[in-house]
Design an enzyme around this catalytic site. Structure first.
Site, PDB file in Angstrom:
ATOM      1  N   PHE A 124       0.812  -1.228   0.000  1.00 30.66           N
ATOM      2  CA  PHE A 124       0.000   0.000   0.000  1.00 30.66           C
ATOM      3  C   PHE A 124       0.840   1.270   0.000  1.00 30.66           C
ATOM      4  O   PHE A 124       0.337   2.341  -0.335  1.00 30.66           O
ATOM      5  CB  PHE A 124      -0.940   0.008   1.226  1.00 30.66           C
ATOM      6  CG  PHE A 124      -0.256   0.371   2.520  1.00 30.66           C
ATOM      7  CD1 PHE A 124      -0.041   1.701   2.855  1.00 30.66           C
ATOM      8  CD2 PHE A 124       0.186  -0.604   3.407  1.00 30.66           C
ATOM      9  CE1 PHE A 124       0.607   2.051   4.038  1.00 30.66           C
ATOM     10  CE2 PHE A 124       0.836  -0.267   4.585  1.00 30.66           C
ATOM     11  CZ  PHE A 124       1.041   1.073   4.899  1.00 30.66           C
ATOM     12  N   LYS A 162      -1.238  -6.971  -9.487  1.00 27.35           N
ATOM     13  CA  LYS A 162      -2.221  -7.051  -8.395  1.00 27.35           C
ATOM     14  C   LYS A 162      -1.782  -6.005  -7.358  1.00 27.35           C
ATOM     15  O   LYS A 162      -0.967  -6.282  -6.480  1.00 27.35           O
ATOM     16  CB  LYS A 162      -2.217  -8.468  -7.800  1.00 27.35           C
ATOM     17  CG  LYS A 162      -3.485  -8.898  -7.110  1.00 27.35           C
ATOM     18  CD  LYS A 162      -3.886  -8.085  -5.906  1.00 27.35           C
ATOM     19  CE  LYS A 162      -3.030  -8.292  -4.698  1.00 27.35           C
ATOM     20  NZ  LYS A 162      -3.348  -7.347  -3.604  1.00 27.35           N
ATOM     21  N   GLU A 172      -4.989  -3.756  -2.283  1.00 30.32           N
ATOM     22  CA  GLU A 172      -6.436  -3.482  -2.318  1.00 30.32           C
ATOM     23  C   GLU A 172      -6.776  -2.194  -1.563  1.00 30.32           C
ATOM     24  O   GLU A 172      -7.896  -1.691  -1.670  1.00 30.32           O
ATOM     25  CB  GLU A 172      -7.224  -4.674  -1.748  1.00 30.32           C
ATOM     26  CG  GLU A 172      -6.969  -5.017  -0.283  1.00 30.32           C
ATOM     27  CD  GLU A 172      -5.732  -5.879  -0.041  1.00 30.32           C
ATOM     28  OE1 GLU A 172      -4.764  -5.798  -0.818  1.00 30.32           O
ATOM     29  OE2 GLU A 172      -5.736  -6.618   0.966  1.00 30.32           O
ATOM     30  N   CYS A 184       9.513   1.762   3.231  1.00 27.29           N
ATOM     31  CA  CYS A 184      10.391   0.625   3.523  1.00 27.29           C
ATOM     32  C   CYS A 184      11.821   1.088   3.741  1.00 27.29           C
ATOM     33  O   CYS A 184      12.636   0.358   4.273  1.00 27.29           O
ATOM     34  CB  CYS A 184      10.348  -0.366   2.377  1.00 27.29           C
ATOM     35  SG  CYS A 184      10.875   0.388   0.844  1.00 27.29           S
TER      36      CYS A 184
HETATM   37  P1  NAD Z   1       1.518  -6.717   2.950  1.00 28.12           P
HETATM   38  O1  NAD Z   1       2.571  -7.757   2.981  1.00 28.12           O
HETATM   39  O2  NAD Z   1       0.422  -6.794   3.952  1.00 28.12           O
HETATM   40  O3  NAD Z   1       0.775  -6.711   1.512  1.00 28.12           O
HETATM   41  C1  NAD Z   1       1.523  -6.679   0.316  1.00 28.12           C
HETATM   42  C2  NAD Z   1       0.717  -7.355  -0.781  1.00 28.12           C
HETATM   43  O4  NAD Z   1       0.480  -8.716  -0.420  1.00 28.12           O
HETATM   44  C3  NAD Z   1      -0.661  -6.723  -1.011  1.00 28.12           C
HETATM   45  O5  NAD Z   1      -0.905  -6.670  -2.393  1.00 28.12           O
HETATM   46  C4  NAD Z   1      -1.620  -7.679  -0.306  1.00 28.12           C
HETATM   47  O6  NAD Z   1      -2.892  -7.740  -0.923  1.00 28.12           O
HETATM   48  C5  NAD Z   1      -0.917  -9.006  -0.428  1.00 28.12           C
HETATM   49  N1  NAD Z   1      -1.195  -9.891   0.731  1.00 28.12           N
HETATM   50  C6  NAD Z   1      -1.421  -9.511   2.019  1.00 28.12           C
HETATM   51  N2  NAD Z   1      -1.640 -10.598   2.782  1.00 28.12           N
HETATM   52  C7  NAD Z   1      -1.537 -11.682   1.982  1.00 28.12           C
HETATM   53  C8  NAD Z   1      -1.650 -13.089   2.206  1.00 28.12           C
HETATM   54  N3  NAD Z   1      -1.909 -13.584   3.416  1.00 28.12           N
HETATM   55  N4  NAD Z   1      -1.480 -13.909   1.154  1.00 28.12           N
HETATM   56  C9  NAD Z   1      -1.209 -13.423  -0.072  1.00 28.12           C
HETATM   57  N5  NAD Z   1      -1.092 -12.095  -0.337  1.00 28.12           N
HETATM   58  C10 NAD Z   1      -1.249 -11.238   0.671  1.00 28.12           C
HETATM   59  O7  NAD Z   1       2.258  -5.292   3.003  1.00 28.12           O
HETATM   60  P2  NAD Z   1       1.627  -3.844   3.096  1.00 28.12           P
HETATM   61  O8  NAD Z   1       1.066  -3.668   4.472  1.00 28.12           O
HETATM   62  O9  NAD Z   1       0.768  -3.567   1.941  1.00 28.12           O
HETATM   63  O10 NAD Z   1       2.947  -2.944   2.942  1.00 28.12           O
HETATM   64  C11 NAD Z   1       3.820  -2.655   3.996  1.00 28.12           C
HETATM   65  C12 NAD Z   1       4.987  -3.614   4.045  1.00 28.12           C
HETATM   66  O11 NAD Z   1       5.668  -3.602   2.797  1.00 28.12           O
HETATM   67  C13 NAD Z   1       6.035  -3.225   5.074  1.00 28.12           C
HETATM   68  O12 NAD Z   1       6.482  -4.393   5.714  1.00 28.12           O
HETATM   69  C14 NAD Z   1       7.141  -2.591   4.250  1.00 28.12           C
HETATM   70  O13 NAD Z   1       8.438  -2.645   4.818  1.00 28.12           O
HETATM   71  C15 NAD Z   1       7.067  -3.423   3.023  1.00 28.12           C
HETATM   72  N6  NAD Z   1       7.685  -2.754   1.879  1.00 28.12           N
HETATM   73  C16 NAD Z   1       8.897  -3.205   1.478  1.00 28.12           C
HETATM   74  C17 NAD Z   1       9.543  -2.583   0.423  1.00 28.12           C
HETATM   75  C18 NAD Z   1      10.894  -3.053  -0.037  1.00 28.12           C
HETATM   76  O14 NAD Z   1      11.362  -2.536  -1.030  1.00 28.12           O
HETATM   77  N7  NAD Z   1      11.526  -3.995   0.613  1.00 28.12           N
HETATM   78  C19 NAD Z   1       8.934  -1.497  -0.236  1.00 28.12           C
HETATM   79  C20 NAD Z   1       7.670  -1.087   0.204  1.00 28.12           C
HETATM   80  C21 NAD Z   1       7.057  -1.729   1.268  1.00 28.12           C
END
Ligand code: NAD
Length: 500
Positions: free
Chosen positions: A151, A175, A178, A283
């Site tokens: 997000f 994808k 959401e 991140c």
């Molecule tokens: P998230 O892991 O909750 O979600 C990321 C994606 O995975 C979304 O599209 C979501 O719909 C999907 N998802 C969530 N739960 C799932 C499941 N159980 N099974 C399959 N798919 C699932 O992350 P977020 O809250 O959207 O974003 C924040 C996180 O992203 C933080 O941990 C941040 O550090 C990380 N991030 C990392 C980087 C990087 O470059 N390393 C960059 C941006 C964000």
């Protein structure tokens, strides 16, 4: 007035989802639902992948030069619509308009990089690897690639992936999160306007059902993921088990080491921006300061004063430095981690709990929070808070600081603040982290370098964009060729051939 309901983008047009489930999209500054998003079912994913598969042969045949020209037009359209995209990102995510505009710009730079496709896709050639024998390599597309994004960067993170994949001759199913899908749908429209053939780029909003359908789909060849560490690990393991190539970027706990010889004013400004910008939901945010020796006592009063000056409010309001966090649940999690820091004995220097923004009383706000004398055993050190909470640990020496960082399971970004070339040089050599800043708090690599962390911040081998992105989205093929003269004899030997 009914709430706007979004659509999917399949085969170059808006599509209604077959699935009946929908999600709410909030404006985090008001706490109100502003749109509803379809949560794609397996059959929606099947339709998007089928469109991408059907578009692949013609797109693969399209020369890299022609692909690059479409990318160049897409870049121009993105520039024309930069403010519109920044407004959408700010509205659904909560970050300030200026910050959102900066991240749109960083995304556009990946399109700029990908527009060099004819150059990027050149293989290598060696003449006479054996007598009369030449060798060259080709970089060929993988097929249908999929991207799953978080997000916190509604424009930039999707742009780390799909322009490079598409420049390399692949087709793509995105994808997006959401919670923030609108920017991805808008980018799909702009890409079509730039001349992209139908089916080359598809956008399906959704949650776990959509993700699992992509991970298990036999026609998807590569998965790119950015998000939290537990999901990154799951994506990596599931994709690998299904025989797909995968790059899965995870969470972070980015440390900044402050040496006693650092310029404290300069360092404080850098740390405050890196810790509280985007409400800490980056991140590459600095969430942890390791103050070496006397640095801590010099730094703390400055950090407290400057963090306290940040104006909190809606991301589109004038003069605001920090907006809300993404959701009520996330705000509550951050507050409970702050509570745990107090309970476990850290010194709370600045308390952002219970902050009120006049006119936005239902928004998801947490004010800048600062802890001193944090210990590695505390939850506020062990957890990725992903909010406007900066913690300070004290270290006796440079060596202690390095040991602490290298023992941390995350390895996304880090920085050192010092006026000594000696410490800076040792730091870049000894630190086990993927992206390193020397007096630069958020060392996000430019598009022509690669972005990615180490340890549990990345599952997989190749980082995003830059040449690592090109290698991820291509399969290399090596051709060895010989053109014998008429009637030339070759050795009829059963021995393993050796050239030279
Ligand atoms: P998230 O892991 O909750 O979600 C990321 C994606 O995975 C979304 O599209 C979501 O719909 C999907 N998802 C969530 N739960 C799932 C499941 N159980 N099974 C399959 N798919 C699932 O992350 P977020 O809250 O959207 O974003 C924040 C996180 O992203 C933080 O941990 C941040 O550090 C990380 N991030 C990392 C980087 C990087 O470059 N390393 C960059 C941006 C964000």
């Amino acid at each position: 007035m009914s709430t706007e309901r979004l659509h999917l983008w399949i085969n170059g047009q808006r599509a209604q989802a077959n699935g009946i489930r929908v999600g709410d999209i909030f404006n985090p500054a008001t706490g109100k639902v502003i749109r509803r998003v379809p949560l794609a079912s397996k059959s929606d994913i099947d339709s998007a992948v089928a469109a991408a598969k059907a578009a692949f042969p013609a797109w693969r045949e399209t020369t890299p030069l022609r692909r690059a020209r479409i990318l160049t037009r897409f870049r121009e359209l993105m520039e024309q619509h930069r403010e519109e995209l920044a407004r959408l990102a700010s509205e659904e995510h909560g970050k300030t308009l200026a910050d959102a505009a900066g991240s749109v710009q960083r995304g556009i730079e990946v399109i700029e990089f990908a527009s060099g496709a004819p150059h990027l896709l050149k293989g290598e050639k060696a003449e006479d690897v054996g007598r009369g024998i030449d060798c060259h390599s080709l970089l060929q597309p993988v097929g249908v690639c999929a991207g799953i994004t978080p997000f916190n960067f509604p424009v930039m993170v999707p742009l780390w992936m799909f322009p490079v994949a598409i420049a390399c001759g692949n087709t793509f199913v995105l994808k997006p999160s959401e919670k923030v899908p609108s920017c991805s749908l808008r980018m799909a429209e702009l890409f079509k306007e730039a001349g992209l053939p139908n089916g080359v780029f598809n956008v399906v909003s959704g949650d776990k059902e959509a993700v699992d359908s992509l991970l298990n789909h036999p026609d998807v060849g590569a998965i790119s993921f950015v998000g939290s560490t537990p999901i990154a690990k799951y994506i990596y393991e599931t994709s690998a088990r299904n025989g797909k190539r995968v790059q899965a970027l995870g969470g972070a706990k980015n440390h900044a080491v402050v040496m006693p010889d650092a310029d404290m004013e300069f360092t404080t400004d850098a740390l405050v921006g890196a810790a509280y910008g985007s409400a800490g939901e980056r991140c590459m945010a600095i969430s942890t300061v390791v103050a070496v020796g006397e640095a801590g006592d010099a730094l703390l009063p400055l950090l407290k004063t400057k963090a306290n000056e940040i104006k909190i409010g809606a991301g589109n309001a004038a003069g605001v430095g920090m907006g809300p966090v993404i959701s009520a649940q996330h705000r509550d999690r951050i507050v409970s981690l702050i509570d745990s820091g107090i309970d476990q004995g850290a010194e709370l220097v600045l308390d952002g709990r219970g902050v009120e923004v006049i006119g936005n009383e239902n928004g998801f706000f947490v004010g800048p929070t600062l802890f001193d004398h944090v210990k590695p055993s505390m939850d506020i050190y062990k957890e990725e808070i992903f909010g406007p909470v900066l913690i300070v640990l004290r270290a006796d020496s440079y060596e202690d600081a390095i040991r602490l960082i290298n023992a941390n399971p995350y390895g996304n970004g880090t920085a050192i603040f010092t006026s000594s070339g000696h410490w800076a040089r040792r730091f870049e050599n000894e630190i086990e982290v993927g992206m390193v800043g020397i007096n630069v708090p958020i060392p996000v690599p430019m598009a022509f370098f690669s972005f990615g962390g180490w340890k549990t911040s990345l599952f997989g081998d190749l980082h995003m964009h830059g040449m690592e992105g090109v290698y991820f989205y291509t399969r290399s093929k090596v051709v060895t060729s010989r053109w014998p003269a008429p009637a030339e004899k070759t050795d009829n030997t059963l021995v393993m051939p050796t050239l030279g």
